[in-house]
Structures are given as C-alpha cells and as structure tokens.
Scaffold this active site. Structure first.
Site, PDB file in Angstrom:
ATOM      1  CG  HIS A 149      -8.026   3.183 -29.328  1.00 46.39           C
ATOM      2  ND1 HIS A 149      -8.676   2.375 -30.222  1.00 46.39           N
ATOM      3  CD2 HIS A 149      -6.923   3.636 -29.964  1.00 46.39           C
ATOM      4  CE1 HIS A 149      -7.990   2.348 -31.361  1.00 46.39           C
ATOM      5  NE2 HIS A 149      -6.907   3.093 -31.225  1.00 46.39           N
ATOM      6  CE1 TYR A 253     -25.122   7.862 -32.383  1.00 50.88           C
ATOM      7  CE2 TYR A 253     -24.535   8.647 -34.567  1.00 50.88           C
ATOM      8  CZ  TYR A 253     -25.329   8.720 -33.443  1.00 50.88           C
ATOM      9  OH  TYR A 253     -26.340   9.646 -33.398  1.00 50.88           O
TER      10      TYR A 253
HETATM   11 CA   LIG Z   1     -19.574   4.553 -36.879  1.00 56.54          CA
END
Ligand SMILES: [Ca+2]
Length: 369
Positions: A149, A253
C-alpha cells in the site's frame, strides 16, 4: 528486444461480457506493442513519441514508436522492491520539453523503515540516463513492518501544482485519518516537493501542509478530468469497496471510518458505508476489481470513447470504461478480461490506448481502431 510492428500478431477484439455487463460497443484491435518488461507500473510519453516506462524491480526504460525497448537507463535512484514496493510511477514536468525534468514515485528504505518517496531528476538529452536524481519528498513516517500500500501515482493539475497519491501502508493504526502523517493522502506540491501556500491546511499547527485530501486507503489512480478540471482518484478497498472519488480540497474521504467493503476475514470495518461529514465515492466496486491506473480519453481515434474514464484493473483483470457526465459516472463497460492483470492505462499522442500488464514478462498492449 526489438519488436517491429509488422511482425506482431493482430487480434480482433472479442471481449467477454459477464452477467449484466454491456458487450463492447466499439470495435478495436489489440496489438502487442512491446514485450520484455518486468512488471511495468507507470509510464509517460515524451514529446518525441517515445514512452518512458518504469519496471517495479527498479528500472526505467524507453520504448520507441516501433515498440523497441531500450536498455535500462542509468542514474536511476535505488528503490525498496519488496512486497508491492519498487519503482512505481513516472511523470513529466509540464515544461519537460525545455526543462527535461521528470518525477518518480517509488518505495524507499530509510532509517525506521519503508516509505513512499518522490524523486526529481532530469532526463539526459540522449535518453540513456537520468541526471541529478534527488529525493524531494518522503511520505513520512517510515514504517518498519509491511511492504504494501504505497499508493504512488503522480498527476499535474491545470493549476500547475503536482499531486501525489500515497497509501496508508496497510497498518491497523489509522494513518489515513492523521493530518500529521503523509500516508493515505493526496498531496498538493510545488515542483520542489514543498507544500503550496494556498493548500487547504496551510498554516494549521500540527498538520502537514502538503495534504490536499485525506482518508485514503491505497490510491493508485489519479487523473484530472479535462472537461471539469476536477481531480479524479481511484483506490483499492479491502474486500469490496473499491472507489472512484472526485477530490475537493481539504476533504476527508473516510478510510477506515466508512467503506463499502469488509475486511479480508469478512469482519466489519469502521462505522458503516457512509457518514454525513465524510465524502462519499462517486463509484464503488463490490466485489473488488483492484483498480490501479486511470486515464480520461480525449483522443480522436475512438470518438465514441471521448469523455470516458479508463481504469486498469488487476483482479479480476480487465480494462473498465466508465462513461461520465460532468463529475459523475453514468455507466460501465468491461473490456480485455483475458489479457492478464492490467496495471495502468495511458492515452498515446496518436489517440490510441496503451496498457501496461502486471506480469514478470510484462507487455504493453495498444488498442487501435
Ligand atoms: Ca472512501
């Protein structure tokens, strides 16, 4: 490794459509444009038509218009090539034609562990080497455990700023929600890697001023919508919950507070799928498609595809074509389900699509009418 186009097999496209998925509406041919690349990850077309491409183990090569692959460039910085790390994305400076400047995003081992690093260099006039490669930003803090990641996609905006997507490095500690941490973010940067004075968090104490958006898991797709000017992003969820987002300055987000996916063992993550104070994705894939690189199509070779966002998907493999209107997704078509894991998609100067396959003997596929 020279592969004249004339010697290559041409295939008539016959994409398989899964249940409920649209058949390919636009005919195209698939040409094996170049071969012999080890896990190609990112690419950028030079003004002369050659394609600068990264190989994840730590190399850069140039691919000529005839598909010939160069020897590895010299002067390339060292990378941390374990796990999902390595030499990942490459982007040209907007004034590359005169400045010869390129940007590399790669994994790097430093004191304290591995991190996502942004390096700036110049491409020598002969194209055989990089000059003056130097790191300009580390997505600190480094992390001892884990080599996954990294995120690592670079995009230049119509505002002249450089944007960099970084991964949250797959740790239980939620780095993506911490504003003093550069993991799990999209950063907005000057050409020297510094934050910009008009960044959303500029001047806030205890906060990294490079942060443009936060709450991201592993974003590997980043592209400006040429019609709206908005920055679009794609990121991997865990099991399900892969997302496309439209990024607005300073917004959150959601990862790992909200997601449409579940953990790999089936357990719930966070608080649910949405929360009013967190930005919702504009498109979600459950089950996962593992979206990596993305590109808006603006070319003339495929008029019916103009306005589409193409997404290279790793698993299940495919090239996804999202139709868009403004900053919305209006439909999805799945192509190339039988060509192996696809890492990224680029639009060539000829208006053809170029797709990098994520394979040990990786290829560049060209889609042409
Ligand atoms: Ca998201």
């Amino acid at each position: 490794m020279k592969h004249p186009l004339a010697a290559l097999a041409l295939y008539l496209a016959a994409p398989m459509a899964g249940p409920g998925l649209a058949e390919a509406q636009t005919p195209f041919r698939i040409v094996e444009y170049a071969t012999g690349l080890e896990r190609p990850w990112g690419g950028a077309f030079l003004p002369d038509g050659r394609l600068l491409v990264t190989e994840r183990p730590g190399r850069l090569r140039l691919v000529g218009p005839d598909g010939a692959v160069s020897a590895p460039l010299t002067g390339v910085p060292p990378v941390e090539a374990r796990g999902q790390g390595g030499m990942l994305d490459v982007a040209l400076a907007p004034d590359f034609a005169t400045a010869r400047e390129i940007y590399l995003c790669h994994a790097m081992l430093v004191q304290g562990g591995a991190l996502t690093r942004l390096t700036r260099a110049r491409l020598a006039m002969d194209g055989a080497s990089l000059e003056g490669a130097a790191p300009i930003l580390d997505a600190a803090p480094p992390q001892e455990q884990g080599r996954n990641h990294y995120g690592c996609r670079i995009a230049f905006g119509p505002d002249g700023a450089m944007y960099l997507a970084t991964g949250e490095r797959q740790v239980t500690k939620p780095r993506a929600q911490r504003l003093d941490d550069l993991g799990g973010k999209v950063l907005r940067l000057a050409r020297n890697g510094a934050s910009l004075a008009d960044n959303p968090h500029a001047g806030r104490p205890g906060v990294r001023a490079e942060v443009f958006t936060h709450g991201h898991r592993n974003p590997q797709g980043l592209a400006f919508n040429p019609w709206t000017g908005s920055l679009w992003q794609a990121e991997f969820g865990a099991r399900g919950g892969d997302e496309v987002n439209v990024l607005r300055p300073g917004r959150n987000y959601g990862w790992p507070l909200v997601t449409h996916g579940v953990d790999y063992d089936g357990s719930r993550i966070g608080e649910g799928v949405s929360r009013p104070d967190l930005e919702a994705p504009i498109h979600v894939w459950t089950p996962s498609v593992s979206p990596s690189g993305i590109a808006f199509y603006t070319g003339d070779a495929f008029p019916a595809w103009r306005g589409s966002l193409f997404v290279a998907a790793l698993n299940p493999p495919g090239l996804l074509r999202l139709t868009t209107r403004g900053d919305r997704v209006t439909g999805e078509e799945r192509l190339l389900g039988d060509r192996g894991r696809l890492r990224t998609v680029l639009q060539g100067p000829d208006g053809f699509l170029y797709i990098l396959t994520d394979e040990g003997r990786g290829r560049i596929l060209q889609l042409r009418p």
